[in-house]
Design a protein around this motif. Sequence first.
Motif, PDB file in Angstrom:
ATOM      1  N   GLY A 198     -11.477  14.858  -7.099  1.00  0.00           N
ATOM      2  CA  GLY A 198     -11.100  15.428  -9.083  1.00  0.00           C
ATOM      3  C   GLY A 198     -11.465  14.030  -9.545  1.00  0.00           C
ATOM      4  N   PRO A 199     -11.146  13.479 -10.216  1.00  0.00           N
ATOM      5  CA  PRO A 199     -11.674  12.857 -11.060  1.00  0.00           C
ATOM      6  C   PRO A 199     -11.318  10.883 -10.319  1.00  0.00           C
ATOM      7  N   ALA A 200      -9.862  11.137  -9.643  1.00  0.00           N
ATOM      8  CA  ALA A 200      -9.526   9.909  -8.237  1.00  0.00           C
ATOM      9  C   ALA A 200     -10.691   9.412  -7.878  1.00  0.00           C
ATOM     10  N   VAL A 201     -11.531  10.411  -7.505  1.00  0.00           N
ATOM     11  CA  VAL A 201     -12.568   9.441  -6.298  1.00  0.00           C
ATOM     12  C   VAL A 201     -13.618   8.440  -6.682  1.00  0.00           C
ATOM     13  N   ALA A 202     -13.823   8.932  -7.756  1.00  0.00           N
ATOM     14  CA  ALA A 202     -13.691   7.837  -8.759  1.00  0.00           C
ATOM     15  C   ALA A 202     -13.952   6.759  -8.394  1.00  0.00           C
ATOM     16  N   GLU A 203     -12.298   6.502  -8.245  1.00  0.00           N
ATOM     17  CA  GLU A 203     -12.396   5.012  -8.606  1.00  0.00           C
ATOM     18  C   GLU A 203     -12.056   4.692  -6.926  1.00  0.00           C
ATOM     19  N   PHE A 204     -12.214   5.785  -5.995  1.00  0.00           N
ATOM     20  CA  PHE A 204     -11.827   5.431  -4.885  1.00  0.00           C
ATOM     21  C   PHE A 204     -14.123   4.634  -4.514  1.00  0.00           C
ATOM     22  N   GLU A 230      -8.737  19.063 -10.233  1.00  0.00           N
ATOM     23  CA  GLU A 230      -8.130  19.506  -9.212  1.00  0.00           C
ATOM     24  C   GLU A 230      -6.943  19.641  -9.141  1.00  0.00           C
ATOM     25  N   GLY A 231      -6.284  20.920  -9.127  1.00  0.00           N
ATOM     26  CA  GLY A 231      -4.231  21.165  -9.194  1.00  0.00           C
ATOM     27  C   GLY A 231      -3.686  20.260 -10.505  1.00  0.00           C
ATOM     28  N   ASN A 232      -2.149  19.932 -10.204  1.00  0.00           N
ATOM     29  CA  ASN A 232      -1.421  19.591 -11.427  1.00  0.00           C
ATOM     30  C   ASN A 232      -1.440  17.794 -11.108  1.00  0.00           C
ATOM     31  N   ALA A 233      -1.525  17.361  -9.941  1.00  0.00           N
ATOM     32  CA  ALA A 233      -0.810  16.278  -9.822  1.00  0.00           C
ATOM     33  C   ALA A 233      -1.496  14.856 -10.425  1.00  0.00           C
ATOM     34  N   LEU A 234      -1.139  14.243 -10.488  1.00  0.00           N
ATOM     35  CA  LEU A 234      -1.952  12.752 -11.789  1.00  0.00           C
ATOM     36  C   LEU A 234      -1.932  11.816 -10.450  1.00  0.00           C
ATOM     37  N   VAL A 235      -2.996  11.140 -10.665  1.00  0.00           N
ATOM     38  CA  VAL A 235      -3.759  10.205  -9.234  1.00  0.00           C
ATOM     39  C   VAL A 235      -4.263   8.663  -9.758  1.00  0.00           C
ATOM     40  N   ARG A 236      -3.717   8.599  -9.277  1.00  0.00           N
ATOM     41  CA  ARG A 236      -3.396   6.557  -9.745  1.00  0.00           C
ATOM     42  C   ARG A 236      -3.904   6.106  -8.470  1.00  0.00           C
ATOM     43  N   VAL A 237      -5.965   5.248  -8.573  1.00  0.00           N
ATOM     44  CA  VAL A 237      -5.832   4.472  -6.914  1.00  0.00           C
ATOM     45  C   VAL A 237      -5.527   2.671  -7.435  1.00  0.00           C
ATOM     46  N   VAL A 238      -4.386   2.549  -6.655  1.00  0.00           N
ATOM     47  CA  VAL A 238      -4.347   1.150  -6.104  1.00  0.00           C
ATOM     48  C   VAL A 238      -5.136   0.047  -4.861  1.00  0.00           C
ATOM     49  N   GLY A 239      -6.131  -0.192  -5.643  1.00  0.00           N
ATOM     50  CA  GLY A 239      -6.654  -1.700  -4.357  1.00  0.00           C
ATOM     51  C   GLY A 239      -7.048  -2.581  -4.650  1.00  0.00           C
ATOM     52  N   LYS A 279      -7.048  -6.829  -3.170  1.00  0.00           N
ATOM     53  CA  LYS A 279      -8.368  -7.964  -3.440  1.00  0.00           C
ATOM     54  C   LYS A 279      -7.791  -8.964  -2.436  1.00  0.00           C
ATOM     55  N   ALA A 280      -7.850 -10.272  -1.486  1.00  0.00           N
ATOM     56  CA  ALA A 280      -7.230 -11.080  -1.267  1.00  0.00           C
ATOM     57  C   ALA A 280      -7.034 -12.266  -1.996  1.00  0.00           C
ATOM     58  N   GLY A 281      -6.017 -13.132  -2.033  1.00  0.00           N
ATOM     59  CA  GLY A 281      -5.467 -13.900  -2.768  1.00  0.00           C
ATOM     60  C   GLY A 281      -4.141 -13.630  -3.491  1.00  0.00           C
ATOM     61  N   GLN A 282      -3.827 -14.326  -4.194  1.00  0.00           N
ATOM     62  CA  GLN A 282      -2.677 -14.259  -5.119  1.00  0.00           C
ATOM     63  C   GLN A 282      -2.156 -13.639  -6.308  1.00  0.00           C
ATOM     64  N   THR A 283      -3.393 -13.942  -7.317  1.00  0.00           N
ATOM     65  CA  THR A 283      -4.061 -13.075  -8.552  1.00  0.00           C
ATOM     66  C   THR A 283      -4.389 -11.733  -8.282  1.00  0.00           C
ATOM     67  N   ASN A 284      -3.955 -11.344  -6.624  1.00  0.00           N
ATOM     68  CA  ASN A 284      -4.766  -9.648  -6.388  1.00  0.00           C
ATOM     69  C   ASN A 284      -3.585  -8.682  -5.884  1.00  0.00           C
ATOM     70  N   ARG A 285      -2.509  -8.948  -5.587  1.00  0.00           N
ATOM     71  CA  ARG A 285      -1.628  -8.214  -4.818  1.00  0.00           C
ATOM     72  C   ARG A 285      -1.087  -7.131  -6.108  1.00  0.00           C
ATOM     73  N   ILE A 286      -2.147  -6.344  -6.083  1.00  0.00           N
ATOM     74  CA  ILE A 286      -1.406  -4.821  -7.358  1.00  0.00           C
ATOM     75  C   ILE A 286      -0.909  -3.871  -6.117  1.00  0.00           C
ATOM     76  N   THR A 287      -1.406  -4.089  -5.200  1.00  0.00           N
ATOM     77  CA  THR A 287      -0.455  -2.803  -4.248  1.00  0.00           C
ATOM     78  C   THR A 287       0.919  -3.450  -4.327  1.00  0.00           C
ATOM     79  N   PHE A 288       0.953  -4.725  -4.144  1.00  0.00           N
ATOM     80  CA  PHE A 288       2.433  -4.993  -3.809  1.00  0.00           C
ATOM     81  C   PHE A 288       3.541  -5.064  -5.404  1.00  0.00           C
ATOM     82  N   ILE A 289       2.591  -4.983  -6.424  1.00  0.00           N
ATOM     83  CA  ILE A 289       3.037  -5.127  -7.445  1.00  0.00           C
ATOM     84  C   ILE A 289       3.596  -3.471  -7.787  1.00  0.00           C
ATOM     85  N   MET A 290       2.950  -2.692  -7.091  1.00  0.00           N
ATOM     86  CA  MET A 290       3.129  -1.543  -7.254  1.00  0.00           C
ATOM     87  C   MET A 290       4.293  -0.708  -6.596  1.00  0.00           C
TER      88      MET A 290
END
Length: 363
Positions: free
Chosen positions: A146-152, A180-189, A191-202
């Motif tokens: 589905g659409p989330a694949v574009a983010e990967f 595809e399906g009913n699930a909402l999917v968000r891709v969280v990537g 990068k290295a560095g203090q300002t890019n801790r997106i997965t940890f903020i998640m």
Amino acid sequence: GQATYAAMFEAIKTAKDHINLESYIIEDDETGRKFADLLLEKQAKGVLVNIIYDSVGSMNTPASYFQRLRDGGIQVVGFNPINPLETPEKWGLTHRDHRKILITDGKIAIIGGINISGVYSSSPLRRKQTEKAPIHWRDTDIQIEGPAVAEFQKLFLDNWQKQEGQEIYEGNYFPDLKEEGNALVRVVGSKAGQTNRITFIMYVSAITFAEHSIHMTNSYFIPDDQILNALTDAAGRGVDVKIILPGISDSQLVLYAQRYYYSRLLKSGVKLYEHSTSLLHAKTAVIDKVWSTVGSTNMDYLSSLNNDEVNAVILSHDFAVEMEKMFVGDLADSRQIQLDEWENRPLLPRVREWFVNVFSQWM
């Protein structure tokens, strides 16, 4: 691992336009050679194949392995080469690509914690070079359509460009994608560095707003204060917090470091378990039976500050129910850590855990 490899092989076999593979470890063992043979076969049939491997994670893989792929027409890029003269970006040995992504035709993505290796671990310096693992590895990947694949795809192409890979031949990397399906999917990537801790903020945000349950598995657990505070606060407000961690590890030092945090967590009401039948390598969480995540992110400083990581966040009760079933299965193979037993353990382990924790930011 075998179920994931079967899904990956099927996705590769059915690819018609392109295959993009990004992996921390790609080894020249039986598993790695199966991938190489299949990818070379697809390239020979006109499917464009592009590969990013991490130069430290795959440091034990002979150059001839990747040269064979290049000779077959596959484009291959080593992420952040160990030799500083070969890197296109500002060199830093600790900046690693810890992601594990397979994308085929821009329509299917398979992501999670599994490397391309019969025996995989977080560090090639600790990895045993044997054909068979001494113990079963327990890991989790998911297949997304589905659409989330574009983010990967965007994350893969961004890393390719930053590593100054050869110009990728024209392919249909962003086809029209229907939901595809009913699930909402968000891709969280991240990068290295203090300002890019997106997965940890998640993670911190999801834990902070949890109302009923937090069920988590993680393979390298050396949490920072934000994660610790979020977990203990959640337990304090009555949330059922259960965490399954490795009881067996490819790194004894990391095992000692994770146990340093047990007393504080147990005293706050967090329930801790050590997986006893397998080497736990999964990085998953399910919260309130609706919010789930699967990915490459460990709860340690390397993932937080030094690595490129990727997770998928899925909002779906049905998917969360499946995640809960998997979690319950892992609980059955785990031993619960009891506070009174833990507080009465011998002095030597306490000293060892304290000492190793001093160096935890380098693990």
